[in-house]
Design a protein around this motif. Sequence first.
Motif, PDB file in Angstrom:
ATOM      1  N   GLY A 222     -11.306  24.598  29.890  1.00 37.55           N
ATOM      2  CA  GLY A 222     -10.689  25.641  30.696  1.00 37.55           C
ATOM      3  C   GLY A 222     -11.699  26.472  31.454  1.00 37.55           C
ATOM      4  N   GLY A 223     -11.176  27.392  32.250  1.00 37.34           N
ATOM      5  CA  GLY A 223     -12.001  28.254  33.075  1.00 37.34           C
ATOM      6  C   GLY A 223     -12.308  29.571  32.395  1.00 37.34           C
ATOM      7  N   HIS A 224     -12.469  30.611  33.202  1.00 36.75           N
ATOM      8  CA  HIS A 224     -12.852  31.902  32.658  1.00 36.75           C
ATOM      9  C   HIS A 224     -11.804  32.445  31.698  1.00 36.75           C
ATOM     10  CE1 HIS A 224     -15.289  35.497  32.579  1.00 36.75           C
ATOM     11  NE2 HIS A 224     -14.233  36.242  32.818  1.00 36.75           N
ATOM     12  N   PHE A 225     -10.548  32.182  32.001  1.00 34.61           N
ATOM     13  CA  PHE A 225      -9.462  32.644  31.128  1.00 34.61           C
ATOM     14  C   PHE A 225      -8.873  31.474  30.341  1.00 34.61           C
ATOM     15  CE2 PHE A 225      -9.845  36.167  34.043  1.00 34.61           C
ATOM     16  CZ  PHE A 225      -9.692  37.256  33.199  1.00 34.61           C
ATOM     17  N   TYR A 226      -9.770  30.653  29.807  1.00 33.81           N
ATOM     18  CA  TYR A 226      -9.382  29.511  28.977  1.00 33.81           C
ATOM     19  C   TYR A 226      -8.449  29.919  27.835  1.00 33.81           C
ATOM     20  CZ  TYR A 226     -12.332  31.485  25.441  1.00 33.81           C
ATOM     21  OH  TYR A 226     -12.830  32.352  24.497  1.00 33.81           O
ATOM     22  N   LEU A 227      -8.616  31.150  27.302  1.00 26.17           N
ATOM     23  CA  LEU A 227      -7.851  31.557  26.122  1.00 26.17           C
ATOM     24  C   LEU A 227      -6.362  31.694  26.411  1.00 26.17           C
ATOM     25  CD1 LEU A 227      -8.719  35.317  25.354  1.00 26.17           C
ATOM     26  CD2 LEU A 227      -9.250  34.169  27.476  1.00 26.17           C
ATOM     27  N   ASP A 228      -5.978  31.818  27.673  1.00 28.38           N
ATOM     28  CA  ASP A 228      -4.547  31.870  27.996  1.00 28.38           C
ATOM     29  C   ASP A 228      -3.847  30.573  27.609  1.00 28.38           C
ATOM     30  OD1 ASP A 228      -4.904  34.405  28.991  1.00 28.38           O
ATOM     31  OD2 ASP A 228      -4.896  33.795  31.103  1.00 28.38           O
ATOM     32  N   ASP A 229      -4.572  29.458  27.702  1.00 27.81           N
ATOM     33  CA  ASP A 229      -3.994  28.146  27.400  1.00 27.81           C
ATOM     34  C   ASP A 229      -4.461  27.584  26.060  1.00 27.81           C
ATOM     35  OD1 ASP A 229      -2.643  27.977  29.929  1.00 27.81           O
ATOM     36  OD2 ASP A 229      -4.569  27.455  30.849  1.00 27.81           O
ATOM     37  N   ARG A 230      -5.395  28.252  25.411  1.00 32.94           N
ATOM     38  CA  ARG A 230      -5.988  27.736  24.169  1.00 32.94           C
ATOM     39  C   ARG A 230      -5.840  28.737  23.030  1.00 32.94           C
ATOM     40  NH1 ARG A 230      -6.794  22.267  24.858  1.00 32.94           N
ATOM     41  NH2 ARG A 230      -7.090  21.988  27.102  1.00 32.94           N
ATOM     42  N   THR A 231      -4.725  29.443  23.029  1.00 25.61           N
ATOM     43  CA  THR A 231      -4.541  30.515  22.051  1.00 25.61           C
ATOM     44  C   THR A 231      -4.622  29.995  20.617  1.00 25.61           C
ATOM     45  OG1 THR A 231      -3.155  31.710  23.618  1.00 25.61           O
ATOM     46  CG2 THR A 231      -3.011  32.372  21.311  1.00 25.61           C
ATOM     47  N   ASP A 232      -4.011  28.862  20.357  1.00 27.62           N
ATOM     48  CA  ASP A 232      -4.020  28.341  18.987  1.00 27.62           C
ATOM     49  C   ASP A 232      -5.428  27.953  18.546  1.00 27.62           C
ATOM     50  OD1 ASP A 232      -1.323  28.745  18.846  1.00 27.62           O
ATOM     51  OD2 ASP A 232      -0.761  26.646  19.057  1.00 27.62           O
ATOM     52  N   GLU A 233      -6.213  27.385  19.465  1.00 32.54           N
ATOM     53  CA  GLU A 233      -7.583  27.016  19.107  1.00 32.54           C
ATOM     54  C   GLU A 233      -8.443  28.262  18.869  1.00 32.54           C
ATOM     55  OE1 GLU A 233      -8.816  23.452  21.794  1.00 32.54           O
ATOM     56  OE2 GLU A 233      -6.871  24.195  22.472  1.00 32.54           O
ATOM     57  N   VAL A 234      -8.233  29.278  19.713  1.00 32.28           N
ATOM     58  CA  VAL A 234      -8.964  30.525  19.524  1.00 32.28           C
ATOM     59  C   VAL A 234      -8.563  31.165  18.201  1.00 32.28           C
ATOM     60  CG1 VAL A 234      -9.351  32.850  20.441  1.00 32.28           C
ATOM     61  CG2 VAL A 234      -9.253  30.892  22.000  1.00 32.28           C
ATOM     62  N   ARG A 235      -7.281  31.114  17.882  1.00 31.02           N
ATOM     63  CA  ARG A 235      -6.812  31.629  16.590  1.00 31.02           C
ATOM     64  C   ARG A 235      -7.550  30.952  15.441  1.00 31.02           C
ATOM     65  NH1 ARG A 235      -1.466  28.979  15.370  1.00 31.02           N
ATOM     66  NH2 ARG A 235      -2.994  27.307  15.097  1.00 31.02           N
ATOM     67  N   ASP A 236      -7.675  29.644  15.493  1.00 31.77           N
ATOM     68  CA  ASP A 236      -8.326  28.916  14.402  1.00 31.77           C
ATOM     69  C   ASP A 236      -9.817  29.266  14.307  1.00 31.77           C
ATOM     70  OD1 ASP A 236      -5.898  27.725  13.884  1.00 31.77           O
ATOM     71  OD2 ASP A 236      -6.390  25.835  14.892  1.00 31.77           O
ATOM     72  N   ILE A 237     -10.468  29.433  15.455  1.00 34.82           N
ATOM     73  CA  ILE A 237     -11.874  29.811  15.455  1.00 34.82           C
ATOM     74  C   ILE A 237     -12.051  31.187  14.827  1.00 34.82           C
ATOM     75  CG2 ILE A 237     -13.815  30.450  16.958  1.00 34.82           C
ATOM     76  CD1 ILE A 237     -12.813  28.200  18.884  1.00 34.82           C
ATOM     77  N   ILE A 238     -11.149  32.105  15.163  1.00 34.88           N
ATOM     78  CA  ILE A 238     -11.236  33.449  14.616  1.00 34.88           C
ATOM     79  C   ILE A 238     -10.988  33.451  13.114  1.00 34.88           C
ATOM     80  CG2 ILE A 238     -10.092  35.726  14.573  1.00 34.88           C
ATOM     81  CD1 ILE A 238      -9.673  35.388  17.600  1.00 34.88           C
ATOM     82  N   THR A 239      -9.931  32.800  12.673  1.00 35.50           N
ATOM     83  CA  THR A 239      -9.614  32.812  11.249  1.00 35.50           C
ATOM     84  C   THR A 239     -10.709  32.117  10.433  1.00 35.50           C
ATOM     85  OG1 THR A 239      -8.197  30.859  11.571  1.00 35.50           O
ATOM     86  CG2 THR A 239      -7.120  33.009  11.557  1.00 35.50           C
ATOM     87  N   ASP A 240     -11.253  31.029  10.954  1.00 36.32           N
ATOM     88  CA  ASP A 240     -12.358  30.361  10.254  1.00 36.32           C
ATOM     89  C   ASP A 240     -13.594  31.252  10.207  1.00 36.32           C
ATOM     90  OD1 ASP A 240     -10.747  28.169   9.915  1.00 36.32           O
ATOM     91  OD2 ASP A 240     -11.696  26.949  11.496  1.00 36.32           O
TER      92      ASP A 240
END
Length: 249
Positions: A222-240
Motif C-alpha cells: 500500500g501507499g502512505h495510508f496503507y493502514l486504511d486497507d490493512r487494518t487487520d494486519e496492523v491490528r495483529d502487528i500491534i497485538t503481537d
Amino acid sequence: MDSTWFRRFGAAREGAVRLVCFPHAGGAASAFIPLSRALGEHVDVLAVQYPGRQDRRREEPYRSVDAHADALAEAMVPLTDEPYAFFGHSMGAVLAYETARRLVAAGRPGPCRVFLSGRGAPSPLPSPHDRLGSDTEILRAVRGLGGTGHAVLDDPELLAMVMPALRADYGALGAYRWSGGVPLAAPVTVLIGDADPVVAVDEAAAWHDHTSGDFELRILPGGHFYLDDRTDEVRDIITDGLLVAGSTA
C-alpha cells in the motif's frame, strides 16, 4: 483522562494495555475508529484530538512540533501510571516520538512500545515533502497521499474548515529540526507501505538509531495510508508487539 485531548470510541477496557494514537497532518481522532474497533477488547485505544479540528475546530492549531509535544506530554502525565503504548502515523509518528522523549525526560514512565507509521526517522534537516509554502502545494501533496477524501477537498466549505489545520501542521513539520538526544529505551516497531510516495524504506529503517530497545520494521502493501486497507494486519502487528512488550516489562 483529559477529555479535551483524548477520545475513546467504545467502552473503556479495564485491565487492557492502553494504546494512545496520534493522527496524521490535518487528521483527527476519528481516523482511528477502524483500528479501535479492530483491536476490540484486547487494547484500550485512546485517539488524540489535536486542536483546530472536529470538536476542537474553534481552537488554534499548534504551529510548532515542540510546543505541540510539550502540551501532549503534559496531558499524558495522568495516564502514565498504568502501562501504555504509542501509535503515531505520519506527523503523528513525530509527535508520538517527541512526546515519549518529554515524558521520560520529566521522570515519568515511558511507553512500553512505540509504533511509528508512515514516517521516516527524524534528522537535522526537514524532509523536502514537508516544505510546502502555499495552499496549492499543500493540497497537491494531500491529494497525492490519498488520506483526505476528495469530497472534502472538492467542497469549498469543507475545504475552508480543514485548511487552517493543514497549514499549521505542514508549517510545523517544515520547521521541525531534530536536535539529537538520548534514544528511546522502549522497543520500536516501524510500519510503512511498500508504495509510499514520500517515505523510502531506508528512511523508515533509520528509526533504528532512535531506540536502544528492540527494533522491528514491517513493510505492508500500500501507499502512505496503507493502514486504511490493512487494518487487520496492523491490528495483529500491534497485538503481537504489545504481547512481547508485556512479557519483557
